[in-house]
Scaffold this motif. Structure first.
Motif, PDB file in Angstrom:
ATOM      1  N   THR A   1       0.822  -1.212   0.000  1.00  0.00           N
ATOM      2  CA  THR A   1       0.000   0.000   0.000  1.00  0.00           C
ATOM      3  C   THR A   1       0.857   1.263   0.000  1.00  0.00           C
TER       4      THR A   1
ATOM      5  N   VAL B   1      -4.303  -7.624 -13.731  1.00  0.00           N
ATOM      6  CA  VAL B   1      -4.100  -6.291 -13.150  1.00  0.00           C
ATOM      7  C   VAL B   1      -3.241  -5.386 -14.027  1.00  0.00           C
TER       8      VAL B   1
ATOM      9  N   LEU C   1      -7.713   2.804 -10.617  1.00  0.00           N
ATOM     10  CA  LEU C   1      -7.691   1.881  -9.489  1.00  0.00           C
ATOM     11  C   LEU C   1      -8.965   1.051  -9.417  1.00  0.00           C
ATOM     12  N   LEU C   2     -10.103   1.700  -9.676  1.00  0.00           N
ATOM     13  CA  LEU C   2     -11.375   0.981  -9.631  1.00  0.00           C
ATOM     14  C   LEU C   2     -11.397  -0.124 -10.675  1.00  0.00           C
TER      15      LEU C   2
ATOM     16  N   GLY D   1      -9.217  -2.882  -9.652  1.00  0.00           N
ATOM     17  CA  GLY D   1      -9.892  -3.613  -8.574  1.00  0.00           C
ATOM     18  C   GLY D   1     -10.887  -4.615  -9.131  1.00  0.00           C
TER      19      GLY D   1
ATOM     20  N   PHE E   1      -9.994  -8.448  -8.576  1.00  0.00           N
ATOM     21  CA  PHE E   1     -10.842  -9.221  -7.666  1.00  0.00           C
ATOM     22  C   PHE E   1     -11.786 -10.142  -8.437  1.00  0.00           C
TER      23      PHE E   1
END
Ligand SMILES: [Zn+2]
Lengths: 83, 243
Positions: A39, B117, B146-147, B150, B154
């Protein structure tokens, strides 16, 4: 699939898993530490616009954007949004 | 599991692969960045915001070489941080990865992560050279990027769980489901809001080199982590416990 057939299959897969896998504990502490590294590192390299150094240098950090300038070329290169 | 050894392997593999990525970028991508920034400089001269003087170029050169060193350092940090993510996913999914040595397992996982990713997001929000982006929209673009990552990342985890629960001849459903998820996100998510005025040749050359660099990163990360794991066996303690 009938219940009994399914049960039999489950037992079979469980058995083969026991043979080929040794169940192991996932090291939670390691996952937490690596999660932090991920992070913080990602933020510094990809997204900081002066935030981190502003803790020390205040508002001036947002104007100088030292970390942004230093990591700037990689932001473009690795596909992060930039200017 | 030897925790210290595990963390060390992961961080070393990430830092090494990241440094190699940074060094390859110097050769592959920096020339395109120099070209793009040169166009910016010409625009500064044309608008009178800067003057075409020897002092300007002296300062520019030292500034750019500092930024190139920064690029290698930043690549090492990014490599370490992506390596950390890779290590987490690897330790959680190792038993589920195809049978074989750790080099093979790490390569399979790296290929899945590179695809989900990096590659898929690259087609939606491709990398851009300097001047292509608008500073005003950078926060929006970061959030979208980023969304999207994600969702595509995921999504693999979710549809892997579906895959596991299906019998062999129905497993295509999991792949189809993932493809549908990606397609929906692709269509529904807004495009990059910036107007791209950069010349096509520079843009395409930059993007190809950038993609080659990131692909080299994932490849070296898998090789280094896989080989270190095979040699040092951070999981060997546990094996002993269970015998
Ligand atoms: Zn930029």
């Amino acid at each position: 699939m009938t219940y009994i057939a399914k049960k039999g299959l489950d037992n079979m897969t469980n058995l083969s898993m026991q043979v080929t896998r040794s169940p192991r504990k996932v090291p939670v502490a390691a996952v937490v530490i690596l999660g932090l590294v991920f992070t913080v590192g990602l933020f510094v390299v990809g997204f900081d616009q002066g935030h981190i150094l502003s803790v020390v240098f205040g508002e001036q950090a947002f104007e100088e954007m030292y970390i942004h300038e230093l990591t700037h070329d990689l932001r473009h290169t690795a596909g992060f949004p930039c200017h | 599991m030897n925790t210290i050894l595990f963390i060390s392997i992961v961080l070393i593999a990430g830092a090494m692969a990241g440094t190699i990525h940074g060094l390859t970028n110097l050769a592959l991508v920096e020339p395109y960045l120099d070209n793009a920034i040169m166009i910016e400089n010409q625009a500064l001269f044309a608008s009178g915001q800067a003057e075409d003087t020897p002092e300007f170029w002296a300062e520019y050169k030292s500034y750019r070489s500092w930024q190139k060193e920064g690029q290698v350092l930043a690549s090492a940090i990014l490599g370490t941080s992506m390596g950390a993510l890779f290590g987490i996913v690897y330790v959680l999914s190792r038993d589920a990865l195809p049978k074989g040595g750790d080099l093979k397992k790490a390569s399979v996982l790296a290929a899945i992560m590179w695809f989900s990713v990096y590659l898929v997001p690259f087609f939606k929000y491709p990398a851009n050279p300097p001047t292509a982006g608008d500073g005003e929209t950078v926060v929006l673009r970061a959030a979208l990027y980023l969304l999207f990552i994600g969702i595509t990342g995921f999504g693999v985890v979710v549809f892997y769980q579906v895959y596991r629960r299906l019998t062999k001849n129905k497993r295509f459903v999991a792949f189809a489901g993932y493809a549908a998820l990606v397609a929906v996100a692709f269509v529904l998510m807004p495009p990059n809001p910036d107007e791209n005025t950069i010349q096509t040749e520079l843009l395409n050359g930059f993007r190809i080199m950038s993609a080659i660099g990131v692909t080299i990163f994932w490849t070296t990360l898998a090789i280094i982590l896989g080989v270190l794991w095979q040699r040092l066996r951070p999981d060997s303690e546990t094996n002993l416990e269970h015998h």
